[in-house]
Design a protein around this motif. Sequence first.
Motif, short mmCIF file in Angstrom:
data_model
loop_
_atom_site.label_atom_id
_atom_site.label_comp_id
_atom_site.label_asym_id
_atom_site.label_seq_id
_atom_site.Cartn_x
_atom_site.Cartn_y
_atom_site.Cartn_z
N MET A 1 11.28 4.26 -14.84
CA MET A 1 12.10 3.90 -13.72
C MET A 1 11.26 3.07 -12.74
O MET A 1 10.09 3.34 -12.53
CB MET A 1 12.62 5.18 -13.06
N LYS A 2 11.87 2.07 -12.12
CA LYS A 2 11.18 1.19 -11.16
C LYS A 2 11.32 1.74 -9.75
O LYS A 2 12.36 2.27 -9.37
CB LYS A 2 11.78 -0.21 -11.22
N TYR A 3 10.23 1.59 -8.98
CA TYR A 3 10.20 2.05 -7.59
C TYR A 3 9.59 0.97 -6.72
O TYR A 3 8.79 0.16 -7.18
CB TYR A 3 9.36 3.31 -7.45
N SER A 4 9.94 1.01 -5.44
CA SER A 4 9.38 0.12 -4.44
C SER A 4 9.10 0.94 -3.19
O SER A 4 9.94 1.73 -2.77
CB SER A 4 10.36 -1.01 -4.14
N TYR A 5 7.91 0.79 -2.62
CA TYR A 5 7.49 1.60 -1.47
C TYR A 5 6.94 0.69 -0.39
O TYR A 5 6.06 -0.13 -0.66
CB TYR A 5 6.43 2.61 -1.92
N THR A 7 4.62 0.21 2.59
CA THR A 7 3.41 0.87 3.06
C THR A 7 3.36 0.90 4.59
O THR A 7 4.03 0.11 5.26
CB THR A 7 2.15 0.17 2.53
N MET A 8 2.52 1.81 5.11
CA MET A 8 2.32 1.92 6.55
C MET A 8 0.82 2.04 6.83
O MET A 8 0.14 2.82 6.17
CB MET A 8 3.04 3.15 7.10
N GLY A 9 0.33 1.24 7.78
CA GLY A 9 -1.06 1.35 8.21
C GLY A 9 -2.06 0.64 7.33
O GLY A 9 -3.26 0.91 7.42
N THR A 10 -1.59 -0.25 6.46
CA THR A 10 -2.50 -0.98 5.57
C THR A 10 -2.20 -2.48 5.62
O THR A 10 -1.16 -2.89 6.12
CB THR A 10 -2.37 -0.50 4.11
N CYS A 11 -3.09 -3.26 5.06
CA CYS A 11 -2.88 -4.70 4.99
C CYS A 11 -1.78 -5.07 4.01
O CYS A 11 -1.07 -6.05 4.20
CB CYS A 11 -4.18 -5.41 4.58
N SER A 12 -1.65 -4.28 2.96
CA SER A 12 -0.54 -4.52 2.03
C SER A 12 0.75 -4.04 2.68
O SER A 12 0.73 -3.14 3.53
CB SER A 12 -0.78 -3.81 0.69
N SER A 13 1.86 -4.64 2.31
CA SER A 13 3.13 -4.29 2.93
C SER A 13 4.07 -3.52 2.00
O SER A 13 4.99 -2.86 2.46
CB SER A 13 3.84 -5.54 3.44
N GLN A 14 3.82 -3.62 0.71
CA GLN A 14 4.73 -3.00 -0.26
C GLN A 14 4.00 -2.77 -1.58
O GLN A 14 3.10 -3.53 -1.94
CB GLN A 14 5.94 -3.90 -0.49
N ILE A 15 4.43 -1.71 -2.28
CA ILE A 15 3.91 -1.45 -3.62
C ILE A 15 5.11 -1.29 -4.55
O ILE A 15 6.01 -0.49 -4.28
CB ILE A 15 3.06 -0.16 -3.68
N ASP A 16 5.13 -2.05 -5.62
CA ASP A 16 6.15 -1.92 -6.66
C ASP A 16 5.48 -1.35 -7.89
O ASP A 16 4.35 -1.74 -8.22
CB ASP A 16 6.78 -3.28 -7.00
N PHE A 17 6.15 -0.42 -8.56
CA PHE A 17 5.57 0.20 -9.75
C PHE A 17 6.66 0.83 -10.60
O PHE A 17 7.81 0.97 -10.16
CB PHE A 17 4.52 1.25 -9.37
N GLU A 18 6.30 1.19 -11.81
CA GLU A 18 7.19 1.89 -12.72
C GLU A 18 6.54 3.19 -13.16
O GLU A 18 5.31 3.26 -13.26
CB GLU A 18 7.50 1.05 -13.96
N ILE A 19 7.36 4.19 -13.43
CA ILE A 19 6.89 5.43 -14.02
C ILE A 19 7.73 5.69 -15.25
O ILE A 19 8.95 5.67 -15.20
CB ILE A 19 7.01 6.62 -13.04
N GLU A 20 7.04 5.91 -16.36
CA GLU A 20 7.71 6.19 -17.63
C GLU A 20 7.03 7.40 -18.27
O GLU A 20 5.84 7.36 -18.56
CB GLU A 20 7.61 4.97 -18.55
N ASN A 21 7.78 8.48 -18.43
CA ASN A 21 7.26 9.72 -19.01
C ASN A 21 6.01 10.21 -18.28
O ASN A 21 5.04 10.64 -18.90
CB ASN A 21 6.96 9.54 -20.50
N ARG A 28 2.08 -3.25 -8.61
CA ARG A 28 1.90 -4.52 -7.90
C ARG A 28 1.91 -4.27 -6.40
O ARG A 28 2.88 -3.71 -5.87
CB ARG A 28 3.01 -5.51 -8.25
N PHE A 29 0.84 -4.69 -5.73
CA PHE A 29 0.74 -4.61 -4.28
C PHE A 29 1.12 -5.96 -3.70
O PHE A 29 0.70 -7.00 -4.21
CB PHE A 29 -0.70 -4.29 -3.85
N MET A 30 1.88 -5.97 -2.61
CA MET A 30 2.24 -7.19 -1.90
C MET A 30 1.35 -7.28 -0.66
O MET A 30 1.33 -6.36 0.16
CB MET A 30 3.70 -7.18 -1.46
#
Length: 81
Positions: A1-5, A7-21, A28-30
């Motif tokens: 399943m794909k997720y997007s998060y 972020t707070m308090g960091t230089c990156s603004s978003q993290i996209d990732f997948e979790i399978e089993n 991927r960090f933005m």
Amino acid sequence: MKYSYRTMGTCSSQIDFEIENGVLKDVRFMGGCNGNLKGISALVEGMKVDEVIARLEGIRCGGKPTSCPDQLCKALRETMD
């Protein structure tokens, strides 16, 4: 399943990732420190979510109370709830 998060308090603004089993994939960090975050992504891809959290949770960046790896752990914990 794909997720997007957002972020707070960091230089990156978003993290996209997948979790399978229970295994982390396609992390991927933005924004943020491009080379370092590509390195973190390469290291954690293929690892079990619990292991990533055990290794990276609580890491701080300079004087900040969090870091990009710590934010990844927060994102992973959210997916487990």
